[in-house]
Write a protein that holds these residues in place. Sequence first.
Motif, PDB file in Angstrom:
ATOM      1  N   GLU A  71       0.830  -1.195   0.000  1.00 36.83           N
ATOM      2  CA  GLU A  71       0.000   0.000   0.000  1.00 36.83           C
ATOM      3  C   GLU A  71       0.870   1.254   0.000  1.00 36.83           C
ATOM      4  O   GLU A  71       1.891   1.314   0.688  1.00 36.83           O
ATOM      5  CB  GLU A  71      -0.875  -0.024   1.257  1.00 36.83           C
ATOM      6  CG  GLU A  71      -1.762   1.183   1.466  1.00 36.83           C
ATOM      7  CD  GLU A  71      -2.536   1.086   2.770  1.00 36.83           C
ATOM      8  OE1 GLU A  71      -3.712   1.454   2.785  1.00 36.83           O
ATOM      9  OE2 GLU A  71      -1.953   0.630   3.792  1.00 36.83           O
ATOM     10  N   LEU A  72       0.458   2.243  -0.770  1.00 35.77           N
ATOM     11  CA  LEU A  72       1.082   3.554  -0.731  1.00 35.77           C
ATOM     12  C   LEU A  72       0.289   4.440   0.221  1.00 35.77           C
ATOM     13  O   LEU A  72      -0.936   4.468   0.182  1.00 35.77           O
ATOM     14  CB  LEU A  72       1.096   4.202  -2.117  1.00 35.77           C
ATOM     15  CG  LEU A  72       2.071   3.654  -3.151  1.00 35.77           C
ATOM     16  CD1 LEU A  72       1.946   4.445  -4.444  1.00 35.77           C
ATOM     17  CD2 LEU A  72       3.502   3.709  -2.650  1.00 35.77           C
ATOM     18  N   ILE A 109      -3.805   2.058  -3.099  1.00 36.21           N
ATOM     19  CA  ILE A 109      -3.734   3.401  -2.556  1.00 36.21           C
ATOM     20  C   ILE A 109      -5.151   3.893  -2.298  1.00 36.21           C
ATOM     21  O   ILE A 109      -6.074   3.568  -3.056  1.00 36.21           O
ATOM     22  CB  ILE A 109      -2.982   4.354  -3.514  1.00 36.21           C
ATOM     23  CG1 ILE A 109      -2.734   5.722  -2.843  1.00 36.21           C
ATOM     24  CG2 ILE A 109      -3.714   4.519  -4.841  1.00 36.21           C
ATOM     25  CD1 ILE A 109      -1.802   6.622  -3.642  1.00 36.21           C
TER      26      ILE A 109
END
Length: 205
Positions: A71-72, A109
Motif C-alpha cells: 500500500e502507498l 492506494i
Amino acid sequence: MINRRYAWRGYGSHHVVPAHRATATFTASDDSNVLGTVTLVVDSEAGLAADAIFADQLQPFRETPGRKICELGKLAFDAGMPSKPLLAALFHIVFIYGYHHHRCTDLFIEVNPRHRRFYEAMLGFTPIGTPRTNTSVAAPSQLMWLEISSIRRRIEAAALDGSDPIPRSLYALFFSHGDALELAEQLTSDRATQDARVKLFLPAF
C-alpha cells in the motif's frame, strides 16, 4: 510536512507512520529542502491501513496464491502540485523497491475521489468498488489498485509513443531499464535496507 499538508487539506494534523507495520518511507529532496514524501507499507500480520474500511476488497487479493499486497500512503508534497519529473522519479523508486525487495505484486492506494482521475491517467491505477468514508481523515476515500507486473509494459509503451510532446502519463518520465536495474541493486543492498527511510536526492524541477 505530512501533518502540515494534511491539515491544510482538512484531513487533521496527527498522522504518524505506523511503527507496527512493515514500512519504508521515501523522500524526494533538492540540495536543501524536502520536496515530497511517500510511504510503502508491506502486508503483514498487522495488515494495511486500508483494511480499516476496505478489508473485504483487499482480502481476495491477499488470499490469491502468489500474491503479495502493498500500500502507498502518507503521500505529501511541500507545495501545490509537484512537477511530473519529480512525481515520476519518486513513484518509480517506490515501485522498484517494493518489487525487488518485498516482491510486491499488487499495489493499493486510498485517494479522495476527486483525485481518482489523476491516478488513473498518470499511473494506470484502477478503482476498486465505490468510495467509502475514511473516518481517520473525515473524508470520502476511493480504493485504487495497480498490478506491479504491468509497470514495465507501461514504461515501454510510453517510450514508444512519441506522437505527443507532452507526456500523457508519468511512465514516459520513468528511469531507463538500465538505470532501474542499477537502482534496484542499490535499494536492496544490506546497507540500504537497514534503514526504513530512503532519501532520493533530485535537482529542483
